[in-house]
Design an enzyme around this catalytic site. Structure first.
Site, PDB file in Angstrom:
ATOM      1  CB  SER A  83      -0.924  -0.076   1.214  1.00 48.58           C
ATOM      2  OG  SER A  83      -1.811   0.976   1.244  1.00 48.58           O
ATOM      3  CE1 TYR A 124      -0.022   4.751  -5.807  1.00 49.67           C
ATOM      4  CE2 TYR A 124       0.312   6.236  -3.952  1.00 49.67           C
ATOM      5  CZ  TYR A 124       0.687   5.123  -4.677  1.00 49.67           C
ATOM      6  OH  TYR A 124       1.766   4.377  -4.257  1.00 49.67           O
ATOM      7  CE  LYS A 162      -0.499   1.966  -3.796  1.00 47.03           C
ATOM      8  NZ  LYS A 162       0.057   0.640  -4.116  1.00 47.03           N
TER       9      LYS A 162
HETATM   10  N1  LIG Z   1       8.134   4.471  -4.912  1.00 41.31           N
HETATM   11  C1  LIG Z   1       7.413   5.034  -3.950  1.00 41.31           C
HETATM   12  O1  LIG Z   1       7.677   6.162  -3.503  1.00 41.31           O
HETATM   13  C2  LIG Z   1       6.237   4.283  -3.361  1.00 41.31           C
HETATM   14  C3  LIG Z   1       5.691   4.768  -2.164  1.00 41.31           C
HETATM   15  C4  LIG Z   1       4.606   4.088  -1.620  1.00 41.31           C
HETATM   16  C5  LIG Z   1       4.103   2.959  -2.235  1.00 41.31           C
HETATM   17  N2  LIG Z   1       4.647   2.516  -3.388  1.00 41.31           N
HETATM   18  C6  LIG Z   1       4.052   1.327  -4.013  1.00 41.31           C
HETATM   19  O2  LIG Z   1       5.050   0.331  -4.121  1.00 41.31           O
HETATM   20  C7  LIG Z   1       4.804  -0.472  -5.276  1.00 41.31           C
HETATM   21  C8  LIG Z   1       6.056  -0.490  -6.140  1.00 41.31           C
HETATM   22  O3  LIG Z   1       6.325   0.838  -6.536  1.00 41.31           O
HETATM   23  P1  LIG Z   1       7.671   1.247  -7.295  1.00 41.31           P
HETATM   24  O4  LIG Z   1       7.881   2.678  -7.035  1.00 41.31           O
HETATM   25  O5  LIG Z   1       8.726   0.260  -6.993  1.00 41.31           O
HETATM   26  O6  LIG Z   1       7.164   1.111  -8.826  1.00 41.31           O
HETATM   27  P2  LIG Z   1       7.946   0.880 -10.195  1.00 41.31           P
HETATM   28  O7  LIG Z   1       9.388   1.086 -10.066  1.00 41.31           O
HETATM   29  O8  LIG Z   1       7.205   1.687 -11.216  1.00 41.31           O
HETATM   30  O9  LIG Z   1       7.615  -0.655 -10.480  1.00 41.31           O
HETATM   31  C9  LIG Z   1       6.293  -1.051 -10.722  1.00 41.31           C
HETATM   32  C10 LIG Z   1       6.262  -2.487 -11.178  1.00 41.31           C
HETATM   33  O10 LIG Z   1       4.897  -2.864 -11.383  1.00 41.31           O
HETATM   34  C11 LIG Z   1       4.751  -3.397 -12.709  1.00 41.31           C
HETATM   35  N3  LIG Z   1       3.396  -3.120 -13.180  1.00 41.31           N
HETATM   36  C12 LIG Z   1       2.792  -1.905 -13.318  1.00 41.31           C
HETATM   37  N4  LIG Z   1       1.565  -2.064 -13.824  1.00 41.31           N
HETATM   38  C13 LIG Z   1       1.372  -3.409 -13.993  1.00 41.31           C
HETATM   39  C14 LIG Z   1       0.307  -4.207 -14.495  1.00 41.31           C
HETATM   40  N5  LIG Z   1      -0.835  -3.668 -14.932  1.00 41.31           N
HETATM   41  N6  LIG Z   1       0.477  -5.546 -14.531  1.00 41.31           N
HETATM   42  C15 LIG Z   1       1.622  -6.121 -14.112  1.00 41.31           C
HETATM   43  N7  LIG Z   1       2.657  -5.420 -13.624  1.00 41.31           N
HETATM   44  C16 LIG Z   1       2.539  -4.083 -13.572  1.00 41.31           C
HETATM   45  C17 LIG Z   1       5.841  -2.691 -13.527  1.00 41.31           C
HETATM   46  O11 LIG Z   1       6.207  -3.393 -14.695  1.00 41.31           O
HETATM   47  P3  LIG Z   1       5.478  -3.142 -16.120  1.00 41.31           P
HETATM   48  O12 LIG Z   1       5.251  -1.666 -16.248  1.00 41.31           O
HETATM   49  O13 LIG Z   1       6.405  -3.709 -17.141  1.00 41.31           O
HETATM   50  O14 LIG Z   1       4.196  -3.906 -16.080  1.00 41.31           O
HETATM   51  C18 LIG Z   1       6.978  -2.709 -12.503  1.00 41.31           C
HETATM   52  O15 LIG Z   1       7.570  -3.979 -12.480  1.00 41.31           O
HETATM   53  C19 LIG Z   1       3.582   0.147  -5.961  1.00 41.31           C
HETATM   54  O16 LIG Z   1       2.424  -0.544  -5.552  1.00 41.31           O
HETATM   55  C20 LIG Z   1       3.554   1.557  -5.439  1.00 41.31           C
HETATM   56  O17 LIG Z   1       2.253   2.100  -5.448  1.00 41.31           O
HETATM   57  C21 LIG Z   1       5.709   3.142  -3.967  1.00 41.31           C
END
Ligand SMILES: NC(=O)c1ccc[n+]([C@@H]2O[C@H](COP(=O)([O-])OP(=O)(O)OC[C@H]3O[C@@H](n4cnc5c(N)ncnc54)[C@H](OP(=O)(O)O)[C@@H]3O)[C@@H](O)[C@H]2O)c1
Length: 326
Positions: A168, A182, A186
């Site tokens: 989340s 968003y 979450k």
């Molecule tokens: N980074 C932050 O600051 C942060 C903070 C709080 C929470 N989060 C949460 O943590 C998680 C990971 O975030 P991140 O920042 O590491 O993201 P990221 O670097 O953009 O990685 C996202 C991953 O999800 C995959 N993905 C996206 N849409 C998809 C779909 N429809 N089907 C299958 N795979 C899909 C992407 O690959 P493809 O695009 O190739 O499908 C990629 O592997 C997310 O849920 C995000 O909301 C992140």
């Protein structure tokens, strides 16, 4: 007065944390599936699982990114029997998710741990979103977590074991300017995690809800491009974490069967403040929360007022610009 109450409570919390033996489940030889495992937090989780001797499968859409991540994860394997598998699938398509996970179990073995990391973040004011963008965010962030869980949970129940992680966000604890869609997705994951926790607990299955703060990933870089000025100003107070640190905390908390996974002091404060009727891991945890919740509400009020001031300042700036143009 607030500080006088907070200091002893925090000292007790730290001592208890140090004294409490950490019950860590081993994933050596077990099958760990990570959605969104080709990038950011998910890729770091997959690397950690490989370092702990697991059979790792990563799910995402883009095949080139999957292949690149698969090669990187392979380098972290600790024995020759380990398989690192990739599957290109859209987590928002239930049939594809179910079919692929079924096939995977036949090839790699029964899934023991499901880490849902796939997600996307787009910011903007409510009126700025197209209906399609709203649907897409709900599809990926909510249904894209619900579907993989739905596809594995019956088998987990039959085997009476398993670990489910939902990723989340800190904005699942408080709504924030620019995060309307968003944050709603979450928040929904928290409802899902709490309900699921009750449903699967008798079956020896644990549920962990990860609440990452801002983390330096490709996804965060994309999110930043859509942030209104207000959102940037409000969130810059929190700092930026490394994906490896967030993933390590997520993995440790999930393997010690904690319900919440958060990192850093600010996240501890916000999670405690918003604890509500969430599951707890010990009576002592409840005691600490009971002592510090009141004072925390006062500190929270201070933040709410300062956030309102920032938003009002931006609003006045915009009004002035508008008036000068006329
Ligand atoms: N980074 C932050 O600051 C942060 C903070 C709080 C929470 N989060 C949460 O943590 C998680 C990971 O975030 P991140 O920042 O590491 O993201 P990221 O670097 O953009 O990685 C996202 C991953 O999800 C995959 N993905 C996206 N849409 C998809 C779909 N429809 N089907 C299958 N795979 C899909 C992407 O690959 P493809 O695009 O190739 O499908 C990629 O592997 C997310 O849920 C995000 O909301 C992140």
């Amino acid at each position: 007065m607030v500080v006088l109450l907070l200091i002893p409570a925090l000292i007790i919390a730290v001592i208890l944390k140090c004294l409490k033996p950490i019950k860590n489940i081993s994933i050596k030889g077990k099958h760990v599936v990570v959605t969104g495992g080709s990038s950011g937090i998910g890729k770091s989780v997959a690397i950690l699982a490989a370092q702990r001797g697991a059979q790792v499968t990563i799910l995402a859409r883009n095949i080139d990114k999957l292949t690149e991540a698969q090669e990187e994860i392979k380098k972290h394997c600790v024995n020759e029997e380990q398989m690192i598998t990739k599957v290109s699938v859209d987590v928002a398509n239930y049939e594809d998710v179910e079919n692929n996970l079924c096939e995977l179990e036949e090839i790699v073995g029964p899934i023991f741990m499901l880490v849902n990391c796939a997600g996307i973040a787009i910011c903007g004011k409510v009126e700025d979103f197209t209906v399609q963008e709203v649907k897409n965010l709900i599809d990926v962030n909510f249904l894209g977590t619900f579907y993989p869980i739905k596809a594995v949970v019956s088998k987990f129940k039959e085997r009476k074991e398993g670990i489910i992680v939902l990723t989340s966000s800190q904005v699942a604890l408080m709504g924030m300017y620019g995060y309307s869609v968003y944050s709603s997705c979450k928040f929904a994951l928290r409802g899902l995690a709490e309900s699921l926790y009750m449903e699967v607990k008798p079956y020896n299955i644990s549920v962990t809800l990860a609440l990452p703060p801002d983390t330096d990933t490709p996804g965060f870089e994309t999110e930043n491009k859509t942030k209104p000025k207000e959102t940037k100003l409000l969130s810059e107070t929190g700092g930026l974490h490394k994906p490896n640190d967030v993933a390590k905390k997520l993995m440790d908390d999930a393997l010690s069967q904690k319900f919440f996974s958060y990192i850093g002091f600010e996240s501890f404060i916000l999670t405690t403040l918003c604890i509500g009727m969430s599951p707890f891991s010990s009576l002592l945890e409840i005691l600490i929360q009971a002592i510090i919740l009141g004072p925390l509400r006062l500190i929270g009020a201070f933040y709410i007022v300062s956030f309102s001031k920032i938003i009002k300042k931006c609003f006045l700036e915009k009004q002035n610009k508008k008036n000068n143009k006329i």
